[in-house]
Scaffold this active site. Structure first.
Site: not given
Length: 389
Positions: A135, A225, A280
């Site tokens: 990420e 998000n 997450d």
């Protein structure tokens, strides 16, 4: 830990790919040897017999986006820490996961890859480390979320090529901002090499995401998000994800990151196979309120909600997959077998491991979760071995 991998469970509701049926399961040598629907078969000779007590048996959850848990995170490079994460999430029903990084220096990312590769070689019977999800660091400085802006970099295809050569097959997903210089070339390369190219922490407009999808972008991380929102004249990244069937949408179903109405909108807009539940989760998952780290950034957890100490941005979550599963059941009209697809079947397909796991079917790995009738976990098995005793 239970070491025998030959067992039989009966008096249980099996959550199958397209239905729920009362029945029984036979597991031999870590493989689902038989699925008994309706009338129960006799337990094989020598098998451990388990009374399912009228509860549910689900395929194990597969978490494509998880940073840590039980006080450890993947950026703190340690085999013991990686095992703690796998053990904790296995206790919450996860049988496979992607070790997810944060935006960090090239050296730190390479450290994670090295540790993950080593961990895969000798990991115990906890949640299986399927690979790594990078990420960042190729994200937008306008949408850092809980990522450290100091390490944001333009897409570097040479870095990714080098990492893939050193650790072939380890990188399974890479999240980037498609509008960044060089991103389209990297997306095409990822797609050709079987690595999921995902949009996230992005300032991309609708048209850029559509173009990226044509280059091979096939996923969007924690939808709604850290991305340009849906507006009726500027659909943004969120609008592109909702309307492009080829893009799979990750969603954090914890009641904090996304309003339940937005989750219901996502479920109505997307094909059934194109939504996946993720946690997450950060190191605080499984622990109480307090002060923690996400990469190098300080995080406060209060009431189970993680936020950056300085900026106040949401900073990952303390979510587990079983909590996400229950949240979806409570806040949508999905049946348990449909919610199971989001938590198990769909991620298995995305990661090209559907032939081995992700559903309850004969010949697949016995990656299984047994719950009571309110979906509270009783036991998890990875390849037939119980992990939370």
């Amino acid at each position: 830990m239970e070491h025998g991998s030959n067992w039989y469970i009966h008096n249980v509701h099996l959550i199958l790919e397209n239905s729920i049926d009362k029945g029984a399961l036979t597991v031999e040598d870590g493989i689902i040897a038989a699925v008994h629907i309706g009338e129960e078969a006799e337990a094989p000779e020598g098998a451990t017999v388990i009374d399912g007590e009228g509860g549910y048996m689900l395929p194990g959850f597969i978490d494509m986006h998880v940073h840590g848990g039980d006080g450890s995170e993947y950026m703190n490079i340690s085999l013991e820490g990686y095992e703690a994460i796998s053990r904790f999430h296995a206790s919450q029903g996860t049988t496979g996961l992607l070790a997810t990084t944060v935006t960090a220096s090239r050296e730190d990312i390479e450290g994670v890859l090295a540790c993950a590769a080593e961990f895969q070689e000798h990991s115990g019977a906890y949640a299986r480390l399927i690979g790594v999800h990078l990420e960042g660091p190729f994200i937008s400085p306008k949408w850092p979320g809980a990522q450290n802006p100091a390490y944001i970099a333009k897409p570097q295809l040479s870095w990714v090529k080098s990492w893939n050569e050193h650790y072939p097959g380890l990188i399974r997903q890479l999240t980037l901002a498609p509008e960044a210089e060089g991103a389209m070339e990297l997306i095409s390369w990822l797609d050709k090499h079987g690595i999921i190219a995902a949009a996230g922490h992005t300032d991309a407009d609708y048209e850029t995401i559509v173009e990226a999808a044509e280059h091979g972008l096939s996923q969007a991380v924690h939808v709604f998000n850290a991305m340009t929102p849906l507006h009726h004249r500027k659909p943004g990244t969120a609008g592109a994800v909702l309307t492009q069937d080829s893009i799979c949408a990750e969603v954090i179903a914890d009641g904090h990151h996304v309003h339940p109405a937005a989750i219901r909108l996502l479920l109505k807009a997307k094909p059934a196979e194109q939504v996946v539940l993720i946690t997450d989760a950060m190191s605080a998952a499984g622990l109480g309120d307090g002060c923690y780290k996400l990469g190098e950034l300080d995080v406060h957890v209060k009431g189970g909600v993680a936020t950056l100490a300085k900026e106040g941005n949401l900073a990952g979550s303390t979510l587990t997959m079983i909590q996400a599963f229950r949240y979806i059941l409570e806040h949508s009209d999905l049946e348990p077998w449909q919610a199971s697809r989001l938590a198990s079947g769909n991620p298995a397909r995305r990661l090209h491991i559907w032939e081995q796991t992700g559903s309850i079917a004969e010949g697949k790995l016995a990656d299984l979760v047994w719950t009571d009738n309110e979906f509270r976990i009783r036991k998890t098995w990875v390849s037939g071995l119980a992990v939370n005793e």
